[in-house]
Design a protein around this motif. Structure first.
Motif, PDB file in Angstrom:
ATOM      1  N   ASN A 140       1.539   0.454 -12.125  1.00 38.90           N
ATOM      2  CA  ASN A 140       1.346   1.034 -10.713  1.00 38.90           C
ATOM      3  C   ASN A 140       2.207   1.848 -10.469  1.00 38.90           C
ATOM      4  N   ASP A 141       2.595   2.908 -10.903  1.00 40.35           N
ATOM      5  CA  ASP A 141       3.688   4.005 -10.727  1.00 40.35           C
ATOM      6  C   ASP A 141       5.019   3.342 -10.171  1.00 40.35           C
ATOM      7  N   TYR A 142       5.451   2.280 -10.641  1.00 43.17           N
ATOM      8  CA  TYR A 142       6.531   1.631 -10.799  1.00 43.17           C
ATOM      9  C   TYR A 142       6.813   1.202  -9.424  1.00 43.17           C
ATOM     10  N   LYS A 143       5.814   0.603  -8.743  1.00 40.53           N
ATOM     11  CA  LYS A 143       5.963  -0.070  -7.415  1.00 40.53           C
ATOM     12  C   LYS A 143       6.803  -1.324  -7.609  1.00 40.53           C
ATOM     13  N   THR A 144       7.248  -1.902  -6.527  1.00 39.85           N
ATOM     14  CA  THR A 144       7.633  -3.293  -6.513  1.00 39.85           C
ATOM     15  C   THR A 144       6.478  -4.307  -6.449  1.00 39.85           C
ATOM     16  N   GLN A 169      14.872  -0.739 -15.026  1.00 40.66           N
ATOM     17  CA  GLN A 169      14.370  -0.191 -13.853  1.00 40.66           C
ATOM     18  C   GLN A 169      15.030  -0.967 -12.642  1.00 40.66           C
ATOM     19  N   GLU A 175      13.839  -2.425   0.337  1.00 42.74           N
ATOM     20  CA  GLU A 175      12.256  -2.819   0.203  1.00 42.74           C
ATOM     21  C   GLU A 175      12.135  -4.364  -0.253  1.00 42.74           C
ATOM     22  N   ASP A 199      14.523  -1.272  -5.240  1.00 40.26           N
ATOM     23  CA  ASP A 199      14.855  -0.834  -3.978  1.00 40.26           C
ATOM     24  C   ASP A 199      15.392  -1.820  -3.103  1.00 40.26           C
ATOM     25  N   LYS A 226       0.647  -1.146  -0.105  1.00 32.57           N
ATOM     26  CA  LYS A 226       0.104   0.070   0.024  1.00 32.57           C
ATOM     27  C   LYS A 226       0.798   1.159   0.133  1.00 32.57           C
ATOM     28  N   MET A 227       2.058   1.177   0.447  1.00 29.03           N
ATOM     29  CA  MET A 227       3.064   2.242   0.408  1.00 29.03           C
ATOM     30  C   MET A 227       3.253   2.833  -1.057  1.00 29.03           C
ATOM     31  N   LYS A 228       3.234   4.207  -0.922  1.00 26.85           N
ATOM     32  CA  LYS A 228       3.416   4.816  -2.189  1.00 26.85           C
ATOM     33  C   LYS A 228       4.813   4.437  -3.060  1.00 26.85           C
ATOM     34  N   SER A 229       4.730   4.515  -4.073  1.00 23.95           N
ATOM     35  CA  SER A 229       5.877   4.184  -4.828  1.00 23.95           C
ATOM     36  C   SER A 229       7.051   5.027  -4.385  1.00 23.95           C
ATOM     37  N   ARG A 230       8.162   4.670  -4.042  1.00 19.78           N
ATOM     38  CA  ARG A 230       9.348   5.544  -3.568  1.00 19.78           C
ATOM     39  C   ARG A 230      10.169   5.963  -4.828  1.00 19.78           C
ATOM     40  N   TYR A 231       9.829   5.347  -5.985  1.00 14.77           N
ATOM     41  CA  TYR A 231      10.369   5.497  -7.203  1.00 14.77           C
ATOM     42  C   TYR A 231       9.698   6.858  -8.043  1.00 14.77           C
TER      43      TYR A 231
END
Lengths: 694, 176
Positions: B144-148, B27, B33, B30, A43-48
């Motif tokens: 999804n905004d480049y989330k892992t 990409q 993470e 992190d 759920k954490m906002k993307s930190r990229y």
């Protein structure tokens, strides 16, 4: 051609030398993550910090498939124009925006109306579906479009352009392409705004408009309103018909647009209403000019009610009801005696449409969309006129279209298989399958696409058939291949190849037999297999200093056939009125932190058309020299709080812009606007910021 | 026709030259993470025999190794203890969790062969590795905004006698 390739290579090399990648990807210290659960992590906002370019190419595209997918995953060739690009380009009209799209060109139809050609093929009647928030705005009588100071751009969030067929989704008005304008919704506006522009082209104004918009989202309710009043001149030049008669365009080619859009959304239910009253005046008529300009009106009112319900985690229900009222090409007055060939015309048409669909994810790798689209087209001729074929003043046609689409994620590629089967009381049936394979491999992305599409004969085409001929739907088969690469975080490049073949093309036909029986003119299906082949390139570079969008397109008909009315005698590879090579460059460069300058270039290669006739009234072919239009806009969106403004010049070199006819009907090229100085202002009044996080 | 073909070919050549001139850009994760994700995967995976010490082996060079060491050092009060070591593919049977670094993906097939049907949780940094035997594969979700994100193969987990809890399943992209 050599020079164009040289430019492309130069831009590549120039951009490659710019800067280095940031290795850290803007990731902050994450030591505090150690106690987070999986759910909290996800759920954490993307930190990229995605770059603007990445945000653009990853925008969810709604028009290409029923399930929103990113530009690279969508099974279509797509161009997206964002709100920022529109604002920074200084565009005041949709026509200016679309002129930057590869393959798209503008040509005169008749009576001063400008329509679209695409990939070298005249595409104005029922071949390109123009939509505003998914509502098709093509008029009902001929399914045509009218461009030039028509559609508001100040409240556009993005424009999705499907450069390829869309019939498998949208039916008989999307044979060659789909343009979907997504306007700002309440949650995007969160305030009120006033915008205005003033343009002057020497002896006359070019365009003046004022717009008002407001919108917000409060809890579950989202509402928005946007409206525009605009008036403009088509040109400040002189129009000369094929008989060498002329008139000055200012005052004889007025364009007026009154438009508003109201949208409401509460939970799963949304309602939208669009009022679009476009008024033009024509003096150019069809062949020879008239003694004075006559008004020509296009009125449309559209309502859509949409209900989206997520029934469970895997199943979504979509219900849509649409109504469109259209009074196109309307001239209700009395022509002067001298212009008696200019006839009054009136038609009131309605389309009632219902759409039921489900979106289902039966397996983790599969999405199924299926449903039924049903609509009823009704036309009513006014002024005691009757339709030619049925000899009645009212006609009605039903159309039913079951459709399905399956999206499959396989280890090798993403596959889209879909089809739509239209059954009509007007033209019989049309089956339109599509297949799309998309594959991402590192920075590269590949698309291999096949689609069958069609143009449904519109009411007037059906009723104006040559000798009461029953028209078949016009059919097209399109193959496309696209290779694209995200070269860097801020750089994207794509190239696509296309092959379009159209059979049973619906054509307006005038008999030239020595003895004419039956009707002299009307629509019929062509017995030629027409089409085009070619390629298109798009290059986008967006960084902290600004952006560059470069688009190039090329077509040929050398391996295809073409109707006599569209052919260029002596030139086997070109169609009338269109340029084989087109290059469009839009760029914007920051000047300091608060201002920017946006130069743009639009190059059209040599075109052919008919500007005059010989003593036997046969057209004499003319070659028009390549056309280069330079524009510049200097603007700011932060110099004054809540206010963006700018000044610009379009057509800096005062190039003699022309819109030749893309078929041989002996309408001389219509002149466009010369050098035009303009001012744009947009003032926003944000609503209370406490709504921001709701 | 010849001119058209030439034009096509030239354009294609320009395109390919430009592409090949560039270093491939991908990409990056992190790794801090990812380390927390891995810790949670271990926490919510059940081995047939309860583990008091979980041995984590890393095949290939990955920055997640240091991050895991750092993270596990903070978890000394939990019911299990953890060890982290760099291993070769041949040593995969000696650990409970194998993490395959992106650069070592080509060794995954060999690891899968050597550890078939043994209760070893195989996690890869490269996406779409379920067919090669991975239980969990990380990926960057561009939509999804480049989330892992991570792909989970329940079939591969079951084949190894591992049971993954809902906490893992609920947020996973399920794969074969």
């Amino acid at each position: 051609m050599r020079y164009i390739l040289f430019i492309i290579i130069s831009i590549f090399l120039a951009t490659l030398t710019y800067g280095q990648e940031k290795p850290a990807d803007n990731i902050t210290d994450t030591s505090d993550l150690s106690n987070l659960s999986i759910e909290e992590l996800s759920k954490m906002k993307s930190r990229y910090a995605a770059t603007d370019m990445e945000k653009t190419i990853n925008l969810a595209i709604e028009a290409a498939s029923r399930k929103p997918l990113t530009m690279r995953k969508s099974p279509s060739i797509i161009t997206v124009i964002t709100e920022e690009e529109i604002e920074r380009s200084g565009a005041r009209d949709l026509m200016q925006v679309l002129s930057l799209i590869p393959g798209m060109e503008f040509n005169v139809d008749v009576e001063g109306v400008i329509g679209l050609s695409f990939r070298g093929l005249w595409a104005n009647e029922g071949k390109i579906s123009l939509q505003i928030n998914g509502m098709e705005v093509n008029e009902i009588a001929y399914a045509s479009l009218q461009f030039g100071s028509h559609y508001q751009v100040s409240q556009i969030k993005k424009i999705e352009i499907i450069r390829g067929p869309g019939s498998a989704i949208y039916g008989g008005c999307a044979e060659y392409a789909v343009i979907n304008i997504i306007t700002q919704k309440g949650e995007d506006m969160r305030g009120a705004a006033v915008n205005a522009s003033l343009g002057n082209a020497g002896a006359t104004y070019s365009r003046q408009d004022i717009g008002l918009s407001a919108g917000n989202k409060i809890n579950e309710l989202s509402y928005s309103f946007s409206g525009m009043l605009a008036r403009a001149q088509r040109s400040n030049g002189t129009y000369t018909d094929v008989y060498n008669n002329s008139y000055q365009m200012p005052g004889n080619a007025d364009l007026k647009a009154n438009y508003f859009n109201v949208a409401l959304k509460y939970k799963e239910l949304s309602v939208q209403f669009i009022y679009d009253n476009y008024q033009t005046s024509t003096r150019d008529n069809i062949l020879g000019i008239m003694s004075k300009p006559y008004p020509l009106d296009f009125l449309s009112c559209m309502t859509q009610i949409k209900y989206n319900k997520q029934l469970n985690k895997k199943l979504q229900l979509l219900l849509k009801l649409d109504h469109k009222y259209s009074e196109p090409w309307a001239f209700a007055g009395q022509a002067e005696h001298i212009d008696s060939d200019y006839l009054a015309y009136g038609m009131k048409a309605n389309t009632y449409k219902a759409n039921v669909a489900i979106l289902w994810d039966p397996l983790y790798w599969m999405n199924i969309n299926c449903g039924v689209d049903a609509y009823n087209d009704r036309g009513h001729r006014t002024m005691d006129e009757v339709f030619r074929t049925d000899s009645t003043n009212t006609v009605s046609y039903m159309n039913y279209a079951p459709f399905t689409q399956v999206l499959m994620k396989t280890p090798y590629a993403n596959i889209t298989v879909g089809a739509r089967y239209d059954i009509s009381t007007a033209f019989g049936s049309a089956f339109n399958p599509r297949l799309g394979v998309t594959k991402k491999a590192g920075i590269f992305n590949f698309k291999l696409l096949y689609a069958s599409s069609f143009r449904a004969p519109a009411i007037e085409s059906i009723q104006y058939g040559v000798d009461n001929m029953k028209l078949k739907p016009e059919r097209s088969v399109t193959f496309e291949f696209e290779a694209s690469a995200k070269l860097r975080k801020d750089m994207y490049f794509s190239v696509n190849f296309f092959d379009v073949t159209t059979t049973d093309a619906i054509r307006y036909f005038v008999k030239t037999d020595s003895v004419i029986t039956g009707f002299r003119d009307g629509y019929r299906n062509s017995d030629r297999k027409i089409g085009s082949q070619g390629f298109e390139l798009e290059y986008r570079y967006k960084s902290s200093w600004g952006f560059i969008n470069l688009a190039y397109s090329f077509y040929t008909i050398r391996n295809k056939d073409v109707d006599d009315a569209n052919s260029v005698p002596g030139h086997r590879s070109m169609t009338l009125g269109t340029a084989q090579n087109k290059l469009a460059l839009m760029s914007s460069i920051n000047i300091g932190r608060k201002m920017y300058i946006s130069p743009s270039v639009n190059f059209l290669d040599r075109r052919f058309g008919y500007s005059c006739v010989d003593s036997n009234d046969n057209g004499i072919l003319a070659a028009y020299k390549p056309q280069l239009v330079l524009n510049v806009y200097i603007g700011s969106n932060s110099l004054v709080k809540n206010c963006s403004f700018g000044i610009g010049i379009t057509n800096i070199t005062d190039e003699h812009i022309i819109y030749p006819q893309a078929y041989n009907s002996l309408h001389a090229p219509l002149p466009g606007m010369g050098r035009d100085f303009f001012l744009k202002v947009n003032y926003k009044l944000p609503f209370n910021s406490r709504h921001k996080d709701q | 026709m010849v001119i058209v073909r030439r034009t096509y070919i030239r354009t294609l050549i320009v395109f390919l030259i430009c592409i090949s001139a560039l270093s491939c850009y991908g990409q990056t994760y992190d790794h801090k993470e990812n380390a927390v994700y891995i810790y949670n995967f271990i926490k919510y995976t059940s081995w047939a025999q309860k583990k008091t010490v979980v041995h984590v082996g890393i095949v290939g060079d990955s920055r997640v190794e240091d991050e895991l060491r750092r993270l596990f050092s903070k978890k000394i009060n939990s019911s299990s203890t953890y060890t982290v070591k760099r291993i070769t593919s041949a040593e995969a049977r000696t650990v409970d969790v194998v993490i395959v670094a992106e650069a070592a993906t080509d060794q995954l097939k060999a690891i899968d062969k050597q550890t078939a049907r043994t209760p070893i949780l195989i996690i890869t940094e490269k996406e779409n590795m379920a067919r090669q035997g991975a239980c969990i594969s990380f990926f960057i979700d561009e939509d999804n905004d480049y989330k892992t994100g991570y792909q989970l193969s329940i079939r591969n987990c079951k084949a190894r006698g591992l049971s993954v809890s809902e906490q893992i399943q609920n947020n996973a992209v399920l794969t074969r």
